[in-house]
Design a protein around this motif. Sequence first.
Motif, PDB file in Angstrom:
ATOM      1  N   THR A  56       0.944  -1.266  -0.025  1.00  0.00           N
ATOM      2  CA  THR A  56      -0.135  -0.103   0.073  1.00  0.00           C
ATOM      3  C   THR A  56       1.007   1.303   0.135  1.00  0.00           C
ATOM      4  N   TYR A  57       2.201   1.155   0.210  1.00  0.00           N
ATOM      5  CA  TYR A  57       3.122   2.210   0.052  1.00  0.00           C
ATOM      6  C   TYR A  57       2.981   2.891  -1.047  1.00  0.00           C
ATOM      7  N   PRO A  58       3.421   4.241  -1.119  1.00  0.00           N
ATOM      8  CA  PRO A  58       3.544   4.889  -2.354  1.00  0.00           C
ATOM      9  C   PRO A  58       4.900   4.320  -3.052  1.00  0.00           C
ATOM     10  N   GLY A  59       4.705   3.956  -4.492  1.00  0.00           N
ATOM     11  CA  GLY A  59       5.923   3.582  -5.203  1.00  0.00           C
ATOM     12  C   GLY A  59       6.029   2.046  -5.249  1.00  0.00           C
ATOM     13  N   ALA A  60       5.507   1.156  -4.481  1.00  0.00           N
ATOM     14  CA  ALA A  60       5.518   0.024  -4.049  1.00  0.00           C
ATOM     15  C   ALA A  60       5.614  -0.712  -5.287  1.00  0.00           C
ATOM     16  N   ARG A  61       6.578  -1.681  -5.861  1.00  0.00           N
ATOM     17  CA  ARG A  61       5.980  -2.421  -6.906  1.00  0.00           C
ATOM     18  C   ARG A  61       6.696  -3.937  -6.836  1.00  0.00           C
ATOM     19  N   ALA A  62       6.203  -4.815  -7.482  1.00  0.00           N
ATOM     20  CA  ALA A  62       6.462  -6.268  -7.609  1.00  0.00           C
ATOM     21  C   ALA A  62       6.498  -6.835  -8.793  1.00  0.00           C
ATOM     22  N   LEU A  63       7.383  -7.699  -9.127  1.00  0.00           N
ATOM     23  CA  LEU A  63       7.790  -8.528 -10.406  1.00  0.00           C
ATOM     24  C   LEU A  63       7.497 -10.125  -9.904  1.00  0.00           C
ATOM     25  N   LEU A 127      15.084 -10.522 -11.918  1.00  0.00           N
ATOM     26  CA  LEU A 127      13.985 -10.160 -11.008  1.00  0.00           C
ATOM     27  C   LEU A 127      14.641  -8.718 -10.492  1.00  0.00           C
ATOM     28  N   ILE A 128      15.779  -8.687  -9.829  1.00  0.00           N
ATOM     29  CA  ILE A 128      16.346  -7.437  -9.139  1.00  0.00           C
ATOM     30  C   ILE A 128      16.775  -6.342 -10.276  1.00  0.00           C
ATOM     31  N   THR A 129      17.268  -6.933 -11.375  1.00  0.00           N
ATOM     32  CA  THR A 129      17.995  -6.019 -12.205  1.00  0.00           C
ATOM     33  C   THR A 129      16.457  -5.169 -13.043  1.00  0.00           C
ATOM     34  N   THR A 130      15.503  -5.919 -13.096  1.00  0.00           N
ATOM     35  CA  THR A 130      14.180  -5.374 -13.798  1.00  0.00           C
ATOM     36  C   THR A 130      13.583  -4.354 -13.078  1.00  0.00           C
ATOM     37  N   ILE A 131      13.577  -4.931 -11.649  1.00  0.00           N
ATOM     38  CA  ILE A 131      12.627  -3.983 -10.896  1.00  0.00           C
ATOM     39  C   ILE A 131      13.527  -2.829 -10.586  1.00  0.00           C
ATOM     40  N   THR A 132      14.825  -2.798 -10.592  1.00  0.00           N
ATOM     41  CA  THR A 132      15.596  -1.573 -10.134  1.00  0.00           C
ATOM     42  C   THR A 132      15.747  -0.621 -11.611  1.00  0.00           C
ATOM     43  N   ASP A 133      15.564  -1.422 -12.759  1.00  0.00           N
ATOM     44  CA  ASP A 133      15.703  -0.443 -13.928  1.00  0.00           C
ATOM     45  C   ASP A 133      14.585   0.423 -13.939  1.00  0.00           C
ATOM     46  N   GLY A 134      13.389   0.013 -13.436  1.00  0.00           N
ATOM     47  CA  GLY A 134      12.378   0.873 -13.507  1.00  0.00           C
ATOM     48  C   GLY A 134      12.413   1.969 -12.394  1.00  0.00           C
ATOM     49  N   ALA A 135      13.397   1.942 -11.286  1.00  0.00           N
ATOM     50  CA  ALA A 135      13.345   3.078 -10.391  1.00  0.00           C
ATOM     51  C   ALA A 135      13.811   4.252 -10.615  1.00  0.00           C
ATOM     52  N   ALA A 172      14.894 -11.706  14.407  1.00  0.00           N
ATOM     53  CA  ALA A 172      15.631 -12.340  13.643  1.00  0.00           C
ATOM     54  C   ALA A 172      16.921 -13.180  14.334  1.00  0.00           C
ATOM     55  N   PRO A 173      16.965 -14.383  13.992  1.00  0.00           N
ATOM     56  CA  PRO A 173      18.162 -15.145  14.941  1.00  0.00           C
ATOM     57  C   PRO A 173      19.530 -14.891  14.442  1.00  0.00           C
ATOM     58  N   LYS A 174      19.544 -14.600  13.089  1.00  0.00           N
ATOM     59  CA  LYS A 174      20.901 -14.268  12.476  1.00  0.00           C
ATOM     60  C   LYS A 174      21.254 -12.627  12.311  1.00  0.00           C
ATOM     61  N   PRO A 175      22.228 -12.166  12.474  1.00  0.00           N
ATOM     62  CA  PRO A 175      22.699 -10.924  12.076  1.00  0.00           C
ATOM     63  C   PRO A 175      22.555 -10.719  10.276  1.00  0.00           C
ATOM     64  N   TYR A 176      22.328  -9.469  10.031  1.00  0.00           N
ATOM     65  CA  TYR A 176      21.968  -9.114   8.522  1.00  0.00           C
ATOM     66  C   TYR A 176      23.338  -8.162   8.253  1.00  0.00           C
ATOM     67  N   ALA A 177      23.599  -7.832   6.965  1.00  0.00           N
ATOM     68  CA  ALA A 177      24.279  -6.901   6.155  1.00  0.00           C
ATOM     69  C   ALA A 177      23.342  -5.885   5.612  1.00  0.00           C
ATOM     70  N   VAL A 178      23.530  -4.611   5.664  1.00  0.00           N
ATOM     71  CA  VAL A 178      23.159  -3.896   4.606  1.00  0.00           C
ATOM     72  C   VAL A 178      23.831  -3.332   3.427  1.00  0.00           C
ATOM     73  N   MET A 179      23.392  -3.513   2.261  1.00  0.00           N
ATOM     74  CA  MET A 179      24.058  -3.396   1.078  1.00  0.00           C
ATOM     75  C   MET A 179      23.466  -2.504   0.176  1.00  0.00           C
ATOM     76  N   GLY A 180      24.172  -1.749  -0.483  1.00  0.00           N
ATOM     77  CA  GLY A 180      23.816  -0.573  -1.586  1.00  0.00           C
ATOM     78  C   GLY A 180      24.543  -0.627  -2.630  1.00  0.00           C
ATOM     79  N   ALA A 181      23.751  -0.137  -3.857  1.00  0.00           N
ATOM     80  CA  ALA A 181      24.688  -0.068  -5.177  1.00  0.00           C
ATOM     81  C   ALA A 181      24.036   1.105  -5.984  1.00  0.00           C
ATOM     82  N   PRO A 182      24.770   1.747  -6.491  1.00  0.00           N
ATOM     83  CA  PRO A 182      24.306   2.756  -7.511  1.00  0.00           C
ATOM     84  C   PRO A 182      23.370   2.153  -8.611  1.00  0.00           C
ATOM     85  N   LEU A 183      22.371   2.878  -9.289  1.00  0.00           N
ATOM     86  CA  LEU A 183      21.633   2.410 -10.203  1.00  0.00           C
ATOM     87  C   LEU A 183      22.125   3.160 -11.654  1.00  0.00           C
ATOM     88  N   PRO A 184      22.005   2.411 -12.663  1.00  0.00           N
ATOM     89  CA  PRO A 184      21.478   1.240 -12.821  1.00  0.00           C
ATOM     90  C   PRO A 184      22.514   0.133 -12.178  1.00  0.00           C
TER      91      PRO A 184
END
Length: 188
Positions: A56-63, A127-135, A172-184
């Motif tokens: 329901t959030y603005p700009g939310a999209r799914a593939l 999936l990830i390249t197609t959804i981010t190509d539309g960002a 969450a039982p395990k720690p996570y990493a936050v990752m970032g990348a420039p688009l495209p």
Amino acid sequence: MRLPGHGHRRQPDDIVIAPLDLPARVDEALAVQAVAFGLGPDEVAVRRQIVLRHMTYPGARALGATVAERLVGFVYGMPNDRSHWWSTVVEPYLRAQGHDDWLDNSFVITELHVHPRYQNRGVGRSLITTITDGAIEPRSILSAIDIESPARGLYRSLGYQDLARQVLFPSAPKPYAVMGAPLPLRRR
């Protein structure tokens, strides 16, 4: 988008990547996530409500990735908002590393899952390249379990770099990493 399959003569196993009405197919998507991520019924029930709220959030999209109309993978995301729960959890970790500016003007990959039978065929990458190509945002962020895994290898190959590690999410039982990348995202 079609990915050639490895099916038998009569029924090719072509994988189709296309927009997904995630609220309408949330149970199918969560069944894929449960198998891919090892979730039990209680966790699936909680995540169902989260997914429906996120969409329901603005700009939310799914593939979705389908084979003969059957969902075998999905991705969804949205423009990041610092007031969302995920951002409030990761912000102190990013700030400690000097990367909290990544929470602004970023498209967040909220979930990306591919059924194990269809992994290692380029489905997650498509999936990830197609959804981010539309960002419209200039960069993307995501979180992944903080272990060396095929998922983290995929993200690195696309240009994602670690912004913060050992991020702890409540329950969450395990720690996570936050990752970032420039688009495209980087192509092979």
